[in-house]
Design a protein around this motif. Structure first.
Motif, PDB file in Angstrom:
ATOM      1  N   ASP A   5       0.835  -1.199   0.000  1.00 38.81           N
ATOM      2  CA  ASP A   5       0.000   0.000   0.000  1.00 38.81           C
ATOM      3  C   ASP A   5       0.871   1.251   0.000  1.00 38.81           C
ATOM      4  O   ASP A   5       0.579   2.232  -0.691  1.00 38.81           O
ATOM      5  CB  ASP A   5      -0.923   0.011   1.222  1.00 38.81           C
ATOM      6  CG  ASP A   5      -1.955  -1.102   1.165  1.00 38.81           C
ATOM      7  OD1 ASP A   5      -2.289  -1.540   0.047  1.00 38.81           O
ATOM      8  OD2 ASP A   5      -2.411  -1.525   2.243  1.00 38.81           O
ATOM      9  N   ALA A  36      -1.770  -4.309  -8.209  1.00 38.19           N
ATOM     10  CA  ALA A  36      -2.749  -5.341  -7.852  1.00 38.19           C
ATOM     11  C   ALA A  36      -2.845  -6.439  -8.917  1.00 38.19           C
ATOM     12  O   ALA A  36      -3.457  -7.476  -8.679  1.00 38.19           O
ATOM     13  CB  ALA A  36      -4.124  -4.711  -7.655  1.00 38.19           C
ATOM     14  N   ARG A  96       2.419 -11.353  -7.416  1.00 36.76           N
ATOM     15  CA  ARG A  96       2.159  -9.984  -7.882  1.00 36.76           C
ATOM     16  C   ARG A  96       3.387  -9.552  -8.684  1.00 36.76           C
ATOM     17  O   ARG A  96       4.406  -9.207  -8.111  1.00 36.76           O
ATOM     18  CB  ARG A  96       1.939  -9.026  -6.702  1.00 36.76           C
ATOM     19  CG  ARG A  96       0.841  -9.411  -5.780  1.00 36.76           C
ATOM     20  CD  ARG A  96      -0.494  -9.081  -6.357  1.00 36.76           C
ATOM     21  NE  ARG A  96      -1.523  -9.431  -5.377  1.00 36.76           N
ATOM     22  CZ  ARG A  96      -2.762  -9.121  -5.513  1.00 36.76           C
ATOM     23  NH1 ARG A  96      -3.157  -8.460  -6.568  1.00 36.76           N
ATOM     24  NH2 ARG A  96      -3.641  -9.478  -4.611  1.00 36.76           N
TER      25      ARG A  96
END
Length: 159
Positions: A5, A36, A96
């Motif tokens: 984040d 994401a 990811r």
């Protein structure tokens, strides 16, 4: 706050502050979607829609050939032929794929980071310049022993 984040926020802030030709609105909007994303194609579509990546010898990608699981390795991407607008580093085989995004404003294109891999994967550097999107790939082999073999292949018979 989780690390991912924080990095997404930092990438969006960097895109807003840079204000350069890296297409800041696309970088800010695409950064969250790119971090994401679960595939390299999704990352490229989020960050560089419509731009084909061309492999180039002008992109210098330095990464070790061997690593142990979870070991921090140094990865460095450089492009010196013309000013760089942005550099994205991916590990396509990771859960990811987007590892890092650097938004630069017409600067010398050098970007480095420490990266941890849990399994063997190519590491790809994408460099955006005014003339296009260029890439370079380096395969990093992750082994338990760090020397290209696992402990399971050692002969334990004592002879």
């Amino acid at each position: 706050m989780e690390r991912r984040d924080f990095l997404m926020g930092a990438a969006a802030l960097g895109a807003l502050l840079a204000g350069g030709p890296f297409v800041p609105a696309r970088a800010a909007d695409g950064a969250a979607a790119a971090f994401a994303a679960t595939s390299e194609d999704q990352v490229l579509a989020s960050l560089f829609p419509g731009l084909p990546a061309r492999p180039s010898d002008a992109v210098e990608l330095a990464a070790p050939y061997l690593a142990t699981p979870g070991q921090a390795i140094m990865v460095r991407a450089a492009y010196r032929r013309e000013p760089v607008q942005g550099i994205a580093i991916t590990a396509p085989d990771a859960e990811r794929p987007l590892v890092a995004l650097a938004v630069l404003q017409r600067s010398a294109g050098v970007f480095g980071l420490r990266l941890r891999l849990q399994r063997s994967s190519p590491v790809v550097a994408y460099v955006l310049t005014e003339s296009g999107l260029y890439s370079a790939t380096r395969r990093v082999k992750v082994t338990r022993g760090g020397y290209g073999m696992s402990f399971d292949t050692l002969d334990h018979t004592g002879g």
